[in-house]
Scaffold this motif. Sequence first.
Motif, PDB file in Angstrom:
ATOM      1  N   SER A 114       6.670   2.869  -2.722  1.00  0.00           N
ATOM      2  CA  SER A 114       5.274   3.112  -3.117  1.00  0.00           C
ATOM      3  C   SER A 114       4.428   1.843  -3.068  1.00  0.00           C
ATOM      4  CB  SER A 114       5.226   3.707  -4.524  1.00  0.00           C
ATOM      5  OG  SER A 114       5.657   2.754  -5.464  1.00  0.00           O
ATOM      6  N   GLY A 115       5.096   0.683  -2.928  1.00  0.00           N
ATOM      7  CA  GLY A 115       4.347  -0.562  -2.845  1.00  0.00           C
ATOM      8  C   GLY A 115       4.168  -1.256  -4.183  1.00  0.00           C
ATOM      9  N   LEU A 141       5.911   4.571   7.872  1.00  0.00           N
ATOM     10  CA  LEU A 141       5.373   5.871   7.467  1.00  0.00           C
ATOM     11  C   LEU A 141       4.723   6.472   8.705  1.00  0.00           C
ATOM     12  CD1 LEU A 141       4.689   7.857   5.146  1.00  0.00           C
ATOM     13  CD2 LEU A 141       2.573   6.586   4.814  1.00  0.00           C
ATOM     14  N   ILE A 166       4.501   0.000   7.194  1.00  0.00           N
ATOM     15  CA  ILE A 166       3.691  -0.114   5.966  1.00  0.00           C
ATOM     16  C   ILE A 166       4.324  -1.104   4.996  1.00  0.00           C
ATOM     17  CG2 ILE A 166       2.714   2.221   6.101  1.00  0.00           C
ATOM     18  CD1 ILE A 166       4.800   2.908   3.802  1.00  0.00           C
ATOM     19  N   CYS A 195       1.816  -3.049   3.145  1.00  0.00           N
ATOM     20  CA  CYS A 195       0.639  -2.352   2.626  1.00  0.00           C
ATOM     21  C   CYS A 195       0.673  -2.311   1.098  1.00  0.00           C
ATOM     22  CB  CYS A 195       0.574  -0.920   3.158  1.00  0.00           C
ATOM     23  SG  CYS A 195       0.162  -0.811   4.898  1.00  0.00           S
ATOM     24  N   GLN A 249      -3.327   1.436  -0.260  1.00  0.00           N
ATOM     25  CA  GLN A 249      -3.286   1.696   1.184  1.00  0.00           C
ATOM     26  C   GLN A 249      -2.240   2.748   1.515  1.00  0.00           C
ATOM     27  OE1 GLN A 249      -2.591  -2.345   2.397  1.00  0.00           O
ATOM     28  NE2 GLN A 249      -4.747  -2.741   2.853  1.00  0.00           N
ATOM     29  N   ARG A 250      -1.075   2.645   0.860  1.00  0.00           N
ATOM     30  CA  ARG A 250      -0.016   3.627   1.127  1.00  0.00           C
ATOM     31  C   ARG A 250      -0.426   4.998   0.651  1.00  0.00           C
ATOM     32  NH1 ARG A 250       5.681   0.357   0.329  1.00  0.00           N
ATOM     33  NH2 ARG A 250       4.812  -1.662   0.934  1.00  0.00           N
ATOM     34  N   ARG A 273      -2.652   6.646   3.009  1.00  0.00           N
ATOM     35  CA  ARG A 273      -1.965   7.063   4.231  1.00  0.00           C
ATOM     36  C   ARG A 273      -1.129   8.315   4.010  1.00  0.00           C
ATOM     37  NH1 ARG A 273      -0.479   3.297   8.396  1.00  0.00           N
ATOM     38  NH2 ARG A 273      -1.798   1.439   8.340  1.00  0.00           N
ATOM     39  N   LEU A 296       1.013   8.932   1.071  1.00  0.00           N
ATOM     40  CA  LEU A 296       2.202   8.778   0.245  1.00  0.00           C
ATOM     41  C   LEU A 296       1.819   9.047  -1.212  1.00  0.00           C
ATOM     42  CD1 LEU A 296       5.064   7.653   1.070  1.00  0.00           C
ATOM     43  CD2 LEU A 296       4.331   5.498   0.101  1.00  0.00           C
TER      44      LEU A 296
END
Lengths: 347, 262
Positions: free
Chosen positions: B61-62, B73, B78, B81, B85-86, B89, B91
């Motif tokens: 998930s970042g 992704l 990513i 990212c 941002q994720r 996109r 997520l």
Amino acid sequence: MPPSHSAPGRTAARVMLQIALLLALACLPWFAEKYYVQFVARILIMGILAMSLDLLLGYTGLVSFGHAAFYGVAAYSLAMLTPAYQAAWFWTSFPLAVLGAAAAGLAIGFFVVRTHGIYFIMVTLAFAQMLFFLFHDTRIAGGNDGIYIDVRPDTTILGWKPFDLERYDQVYLLVLVLFALVWMFLRILLRSRFGHVLVGIRVNEHRMRSLGFETFRYKLACFTIAAALAGIAGYLSALQFGVVNPEFMGWHQSAAVMMMVILGGMGTLIGPVLGASAWMLLELGFQSLPVAGSIDLGKHWQLWMGAFIVLTALLLPSGLLGAWSALWRRLHHQTPALDADDPVAKP
Amino acid sequence: MKGATILGKDRAPVLATQGLTRHFGGLTAVNDVSIELMMGTIHAVIGPNGAGKSTLMNLLSGDLFPSAGHIHLEGDAITHCTPPQRSLRGLGRSYQKTNVFLPLTVFENARLAAQSRAGSSLRFFRPVLHEATINERAQLAIDAAGLGARSDRVVATLSHGEQRQVEIAMALATAPRVLLLDEPLAGMGAEESSAIVQLLARLRESHAILLVEHDMDAVFSLADTLTVMVNGTVLESGPPAFIRSSAAVQAAYLGGDENMHA
């Protein structure tokens, strides 16, 4: 808040009450002396400043300890835009002063909103103190002594003068109109997408990010808007006092506004205004205390003010407004509950 | 089923990691993990406490960045990212420890999530109340998560299980293609739990779901693929029947666990 919540009758009553209050305030110059009219103008100016800080403090959860910087930048802008022994033009000096405050907010915000918690408090204070010493220690605008605005801004447009800022009652009315506009602007702002994002950031910034909000962007926009609104207050203050000095942006001023917001009740619009009124009235009241024996009580007003703040913080942790709501609920036998009607009321 | 073309559909993974590794000081919480997540499937990650499941979720998930390895992704890298941002996109994620807006109502929680998909929120004048698309999307997500009757309740006043449902409603309101669900059933009653299991089975059709869950009944009834993690590494990965019969898994993890065979 879904429509089912807000009773339309109550909202209408509230709006009517606000309009009635504004009209009553507008009549003040016709039956109050100059001193009191100017005093209420000062309360309204502090109300604008406190509301602008509450946008950061109460709604977004950004504890800015340098908010007076933007108030001071706009005040100095007017002073520096006023030529010696002549008047600045209101219609350029006002927007330029507010833009100046906004630009300072954007520039400082760009650095400070990256930080969190105690660091945010520290860096906002540090930036404000940098500005303070810039004006205090250099001769840019009168240094330590400050700078006088000899002639109030001129409002003439093509030979027509809509209002005269040399007259204290018209200054008062201008302050009142701008106060009402700032109030309305914030009300609308807080109901918009942007306003809801701000509350989301205060409650749980981490979750906002995982939902896809680049919170930096929104915090920076919020910081800039708050700075611009503080600029309105700064311009009006300079206009009314006719003098600007470094104290305008000192940390005492920042702390005083913060106390007004906390005293009144954070996360509401009426709270900061109540807080500003209470603060100014208390200041006036404590300063006019008599000499008792060998002690001049009035001279030590800051001591009584301090004691009052301590007591309020201990006894009324959610401010004057919170105390009022609690009393209201008790009188109407309502169970204390989270206010579902207004999500932003609970910080 | 990995990498093959079935029924002419493109079976490239929606989410894939290669050699994903995360160190915390001397501890390797996630070690060289490569997994693939296909559209229309549920991929469950199981393992004992401390196996690195939540760290893996955070890397995906970042919330955490990997020490080594890559994440793709829908074919795009990513790895670097940020979480927003994720999220944008496609997520979506729910958290193990309930991570919602407690002082706000269920509806307001879902609406903030829905608002993130409606373009910029640097809009200052129009009341959110009048933004029909956002409000409808929020309501749909709430209904899907089975919270229709709780819409106006302040989340802090809900039961733990209901707060978990708010997590799911928020993830759904962001209309993700990939759902990362970190123990969605934790703390739920049997009834709520079975409702969520049914919801996940429905969501499978149009999502790729990565599920971390301790409820083995739910895992084995839902998962198309299972990955077993122990001490940060992948011990075994494959279809449920394969995992059930794996000697390594039996020895390391499932051996003494009676729930497994229920």
